[in-house]
Write an enzyme that holds these catalytic residues in place. Sequence first.
Site, short mmCIF file in Angstrom:
data_model
loop_
_atom_site.label_atom_id
_atom_site.label_comp_id
_atom_site.label_asym_id
_atom_site.label_seq_id
_atom_site.Cartn_x
_atom_site.Cartn_y
_atom_site.Cartn_z
N ASP A 170 0.94 -1.16 0.11
CA ASP A 170 0.03 0.00 -0.20
C ASP A 170 0.84 1.35 0.07
O ASP A 170 0.54 2.35 0.54
CB ASP A 170 -1.09 0.09 1.40
CG ASP A 170 -1.67 -1.09 1.40
OD1 ASP A 170 -2.39 -1.66 0.30
OD2 ASP A 170 -1.72 -1.85 2.25
N LYS A 202 2.51 2.19 -5.15
CA LYS A 202 3.36 1.69 -6.25
C LYS A 202 2.46 1.77 -7.43
O LYS A 202 2.85 2.16 -8.74
CB LYS A 202 3.49 0.17 -6.19
CG LYS A 202 4.40 -0.18 -4.89
CD LYS A 202 4.68 -1.76 -4.95
CE LYS A 202 3.31 -2.48 -4.62
NZ LYS A 202 2.64 -2.19 -3.21
N GLY A 257 -4.15 -4.55 -4.23
CA GLY A 257 -5.01 -3.65 -4.85
C GLY A 257 -4.02 -2.30 -5.22
O GLY A 257 -3.46 -1.96 -4.25
N HIS A 258 -4.06 -1.80 -6.41
CA HIS A 258 -3.60 -0.70 -6.65
C HIS A 258 -4.44 0.23 -7.40
O HIS A 258 -5.38 -0.01 -8.00
CB HIS A 258 -2.22 -1.10 -8.12
CG HIS A 258 -1.26 -1.82 -7.59
ND1 HIS A 258 -0.53 -2.44 -8.45
CD2 HIS A 258 -0.98 -2.37 -6.25
CE1 HIS A 258 0.37 -3.16 -7.76
NE2 HIS A 258 0.15 -3.07 -6.44
N GLN A 289 1.95 -6.15 -3.16
CA GLN A 289 2.31 -6.27 -1.61
C GLN A 289 3.52 -5.34 -1.53
O GLN A 289 3.55 -4.46 -2.20
CB GLN A 289 2.38 -7.49 -1.02
CG GLN A 289 0.91 -8.21 -0.95
CD GLN A 289 0.39 -9.05 -2.07
OE1 GLN A 289 1.39 -9.51 -2.63
NE2 GLN A 289 -0.62 -9.11 -2.46
#
Length: 406
Positions: A12, A15, A39-40, A198
């Site tokens: 988080d 990225k 999740g991005h 991650q």
Amino acid sequence: MNVVVIGAQWGDEGKGKIVDYLAAQSDVVVRFSGGANAGHTIVAGDVTYKLHLVPSGIVYPNTRNILGTAMVIDIEELFRELDTIAEQGIDWRGRVLVSERAHLVLPRHKKRDLDMESERRNPIGTTGRGIGVAYAEKAHREGIRVIDVVDPDLFDDLADEDKRHLAPYADRLREMSVDITVFMAANRDKHVLFEGAQGTLLDIDVGTYPFVSSGCSAAAGAATGGGIGPRSLDRILGVFKAYTSRVGNGPFPTEFSAERDGDLEQKVRELGREYGVTTGRPRRCGYLDLVALKYACRANSIDSLVLTHLDVYDGMEEVTACVAYSCYGKQIIDFPASAKTLAKAAPITKSFKGWKRPISDIGEFEDLPQNARDYVKFVEDYTETPVDIVSVGYQRDQTIIRRKIW
């Protein structure tokens, strides 16, 4: 040129934004590990894209995107995500490819994931997406790969339950499957960006085991997951926030406490939008952990650091960072392998004067307030690694480049 972008904390770190920014000059973006538990978030103008499996270069129409060999892919989730971004105006067909050697997540993996979590003496805080179970089957040499679905002879050998789930996607997946090593060899002269999932502290080997993910989120994974050898990696970027956050269970030495820090965690969480893209869970927040960051730099041979969320501290009187741990009556300056030691560690901190002004409109590092530059310089000196990019907001243009990446 092959550039790797990884998270240098517990994920988080931002990225997605950085990959999106660098993808403007990329020909190919490869997501090399993880699954739908990642999740991005990408903000492009007035549109926000929330990605879990699709690489963050997807918003650029001339960039090809590959789901790499070391990923574990939930096919149902993948096509749902592709349908969503198509509704948002992105034409992805012909630009999203999937490695034939990537493994697949099945419904039974998700069920087993939740059952295992409920049975653990010390729950890990899994997202329940079946990631760990899929990786375990891979290690047991019982997993199902993309090639097993797109090759009719191999598909016939699958269990009936798995065939029923996978059959509706076989034709679409066949159109997207690729031999990634052949593809990468053919594109060796292109700009290729390798996107990690991650963060390095969640890596199965490098991270805070057992409170980790099941894949390789360290820089080394870019080679095996991206279809190239390690000597072909030209530059490694580590993304970190001006503070630290963590989702799920596990040791977190610099975590804010109400007794010591008042409502600081809630302030940082709201200003930084610290809620999981995948789960919506509020993230645990704490001081920047420089002990852990230095470890990440060493463990990944990070060439350049990327600092994000610096603007979250705009209104603070002071900014605090952890420079060592106190544990068992001793001062610790090296990141320990023991999760129990980390859980008992208390942060030894150093405070810096805040800058008390908005910085999101600043485009050059020299124009940042002196106190903000001093904070960045201290991070560089401590980690012995240059901070070459500073993000001061969610938009693409809120990015300060100190040294060109490509």
